[in-house]
Scaffold this motif. Structure first.
Motif, PDB file in Angstrom:
ATOM      1  N   PRO A   1       0.790  -1.241   0.000  1.00 49.69           N
ATOM      2  CA  PRO A   1       0.000   0.000   0.000  1.00 49.69           C
ATOM      3  C   PRO A   1       0.819   1.286   0.000  1.00 49.69           C
ATOM      4  N   SER A   2       2.117   1.197   0.302  1.00 49.83           N
ATOM      5  CA  SER A   2       2.956   2.401   0.255  1.00 49.83           C
ATOM      6  C   SER A   2       3.339   2.785  -1.168  1.00 49.83           C
ATOM      7  N   ILE A   3       3.137   1.864  -2.113  1.00 53.49           N
ATOM      8  CA  ILE A   3       3.449   2.147  -3.516  1.00 53.49           C
ATOM      9  C   ILE A   3       2.164   2.589  -4.205  1.00 53.49           C
ATOM     10  N   HIS A   4       2.116   3.830  -4.648  1.00 52.17           N
ATOM     11  CA  HIS A   4       0.903   4.383  -5.232  1.00 52.17           C
ATOM     12  C   HIS A   4       0.765   3.983  -6.701  1.00 52.17           C
ATOM     13  N   MET A   5      -0.394   4.284  -7.265  1.00 47.57           N
ATOM     14  CA  MET A   5      -0.632   3.964  -8.672  1.00 47.57           C
ATOM     15  C   MET A   5       0.434   4.600  -9.559  1.00 47.57           C
ATOM     16  N   HIS A   6       0.698   5.866  -9.334  1.00 47.34           N
ATOM     17  CA  HIS A   6       1.747   6.594 -10.036  1.00 47.34           C
ATOM     18  C   HIS A   6       2.607   7.287  -8.983  1.00 47.34           C
ATOM     19  N   GLY A   7       3.840   7.585  -9.322  1.00 49.09           N
ATOM     20  CA  GLY A   7       4.671   8.327  -8.388  1.00 49.09           C
ATOM     21  C   GLY A   7       6.153   8.037  -8.545  1.00 49.09           C
ATOM     22  N   PRO A   8       6.991   8.929  -8.001  1.00 50.32           N
ATOM     23  CA  PRO A   8       8.439   8.812  -8.172  1.00 50.32           C
ATOM     24  C   PRO A   8       9.065   7.622  -7.455  1.00 50.32           C
ATOM     25  N   GLU A   9       8.304   6.950  -6.584  1.00 47.09           N
ATOM     26  CA  GLU A   9       8.856   5.745  -5.964  1.00 47.09           C
ATOM     27  C   GLU A   9       9.215   4.694  -7.019  1.00 47.09           C
ATOM     28  N   HIS A  10       8.510   4.698  -8.155  1.00 48.19           N
ATOM     29  CA  HIS A  10       8.817   3.755  -9.230  1.00 48.19           C
ATOM     30  C   HIS A  10      10.195   4.034  -9.837  1.00 48.19           C
ATOM     31  N   HIS A  11      10.652   5.272  -9.744  1.00 45.49           N
ATOM     32  CA  HIS A  11      11.954   5.634 -10.305  1.00 45.49           C
ATOM     33  C   HIS A  11      13.086   4.953  -9.544  1.00 45.49           C
ATOM     34  N   ALA A  12      12.882   4.727  -8.263  1.00 44.13           N
ATOM     35  CA  ALA A  12      13.859   3.997  -7.450  1.00 44.13           C
ATOM     36  C   ALA A  12      13.645   2.499  -7.556  1.00 44.13           C
ATOM     37  N   LEU A  13      12.382   2.107  -7.674  1.00 43.00           N
ATOM     38  CA  LEU A  13      12.031   0.691  -7.735  1.00 43.00           C
ATOM     39  C   LEU A  13      12.715  -0.013  -8.908  1.00 43.00           C
ATOM     40  N   ILE A  14      12.673   0.579 -10.077  1.00 49.02           N
ATOM     41  CA  ILE A  14      13.152  -0.091 -11.287  1.00 49.02           C
ATOM     42  C   ILE A  14      14.645  -0.431 -11.229  1.00 49.02           C
ATOM     43  N   PRO A  15      15.538   0.534 -10.975  1.00 47.72           N
ATOM     44  CA  PRO A  15      16.956   0.146 -10.915  1.00 47.72           C
ATOM     45  C   PRO A  15      17.268  -0.787  -9.757  1.00 47.72           C
ATOM     46  N   ALA A  16      16.605  -0.589  -8.609  1.00 55.64           N
ATOM     47  CA  ALA A  16      16.848  -1.465  -7.464  1.00 55.64           C
ATOM     48  C   ALA A  16      16.444  -2.902  -7.776  1.00 55.64           C
ATOM     49  N   VAL A  17      15.284  -3.079  -8.390  1.00 48.33           N
ATOM     50  CA  VAL A  17      14.780  -4.416  -8.709  1.00 48.33           C
ATOM     51  C   VAL A  17      15.627  -5.084  -9.786  1.00 48.33           C
ATOM     52  N   LEU A  18      16.021  -4.324 -10.802  1.00 40.16           N
ATOM     53  CA  LEU A  18      16.816  -4.911 -11.880  1.00 40.16           C
ATOM     54  C   LEU A  18      18.175  -5.373 -11.368  1.00 40.16           C
ATOM     55  N   VAL A  19      18.801  -4.554 -10.534  1.00 37.36           N
ATOM     56  CA  VAL A  19      20.093  -4.941  -9.947  1.00 37.36           C
ATOM     57  C   VAL A  19      19.915  -6.155  -9.033  1.00 37.36           C
ATOM     58  N   THR A  20      18.863  -6.141  -8.233  1.00 40.34           N
ATOM     59  CA  THR A  20      18.596  -7.261  -7.317  1.00 40.34           C
ATOM     60  C   THR A  20      18.440  -8.577  -8.070  1.00 40.34           C
ATOM     61  N   ALA A  21      17.581  -8.582  -9.078  1.00 45.26           N
ATOM     62  CA  ALA A  21      17.309  -9.808  -9.825  1.00 45.26           C
ATOM     63  C   ALA A  21      18.553 -10.295 -10.561  1.00 45.26           C
ATOM     64  N   TYR A  22      19.293  -9.371 -11.147  1.00 47.04           N
ATOM     65  CA  TYR A  22      20.520  -9.750 -11.861  1.00 47.04           C
ATOM     66  C   TYR A  22      21.532 -10.368 -10.904  1.00 47.04           C
TER      67      TYR A  22
END
Length: 260
Positions: free
Chosen positions: A107-128
């Motif tokens: 619930p802390s992640i909204h439909m739209h918002g700048p949190e996605h800007h941090a989410l994407i690089p963090a998730v891609l690095v994590t998965a890799y």
């Protein structure tokens, strides 16, 4: 690092067994409008002076709700940053889309918002790193920190969706790129360019969920091609979006769109 840009924007159609992207269900709440009063947010072509409702910072912004409320990027994303970091630090999942869908359910992640800007690089690095067996958490935190510096509304105000920039950030972190490393810097820019093209080709108004999925797919593709990995080919990107009902501007042609 010795690989060059060999058709990194293309798709591999080989019939290889896939890793299913896990579904974690539909969210009960998903804020899309003003975080203070719930009214619609106005997106302006010229900035205005506004004071953040929560922390009191005064700054220029392009986003104010119809009742005059403004929430700064930091207050909009502060809780989300802790969620992103905690999940990325602890998960052993090697599929970036699976991690992202799990994070976006919170619930802390909204439909739209700048949190996605941090989410994407963090998730891609994590998965890799999970896929390659690297247990160092430092690059994850650094990728998240850099992504968090890109403000909201970048896609429509500066001509480069921050989701695509997030892929470039992940590449820079993973390759330890600097402005003085020609090959690493080039790969980061190629990866960003490929991703931005795919986001633009997808069409529609801004949708942080769609851009997140496209970016993670393209980032995974680029890294797989660059290092000759089977990572991308084993993933399934067929996601049935749980957010269609929350997105007022949902693109009817979006490949993730659900009819629920």
């Amino acid at each position: 690092m010795e690989n060059t840009k060999n058709d990194v924007c293309g798709k591999n159609s080989d019939n290889i067994p896939v890793i299913q992207v896990l579904s974690t269900g539909t969210r009960n709440t998903c804020k899309t409008d003003c975080l203070v009063c719930g009214t619609e947010v106005d997106y302006m072509s010229e900035p205005v002076n506004a004071t953040c409702h929560y922390c009191g910072v005064e700054e220029r912004t392009y986003f104010v709700c119809n009742d005059g409320h403004y929430v700064c990027n930091r207050c909009h994303s502060e809780d989300a940053m802790a969620v992103i970091e905690n999940i990325c630090r602890t998960t052993d999942i090697a599929d970036p889309l699976t991690i992202a869908e799990m994070i976006m359910e919170h619930p802390s992640i909204h439909m739209h918002g700048p949190e996605h800007h941090a989410l994407i690089p963090a998730v891609l690095v994590t998965a890799y790193q999970n896929y390659t067996g690297n247990t160092d958490k430092g690059p994850i935190v650094e990728a998240m920190r850099r992504g968090s510096l890109v403000p909201g509304g970048y896609c429509g105000l500066y001509g480069a969706c921050a989701a695509g920039i997030g892929v470039g950030i992940a590449m820079c972190v993973l390759l330890e790129a600097t402005p003085l490393t020609p090959e690493e810097r080039a790969h980061a820019n190629w990866a960003t360019a490929c991703t931005l093209k795919c986001i633009a080709d997808a069409g529609g108004a801004r949708c942080c969920k769609k851009s997140t999925r496209i970016s993670l797919e393209e980032g995974m593709k680029y890294l797989s091609d660059m290092f000759d990995l089977g990572w991308y080919e084993k993933a399934d990107f067929h996601v049935n979006c749980d957010y269609t009902q929350y997105n007022r501007e949902c693109d009817t042609d979006c490949r993730y769109r659900s009819e629920g």
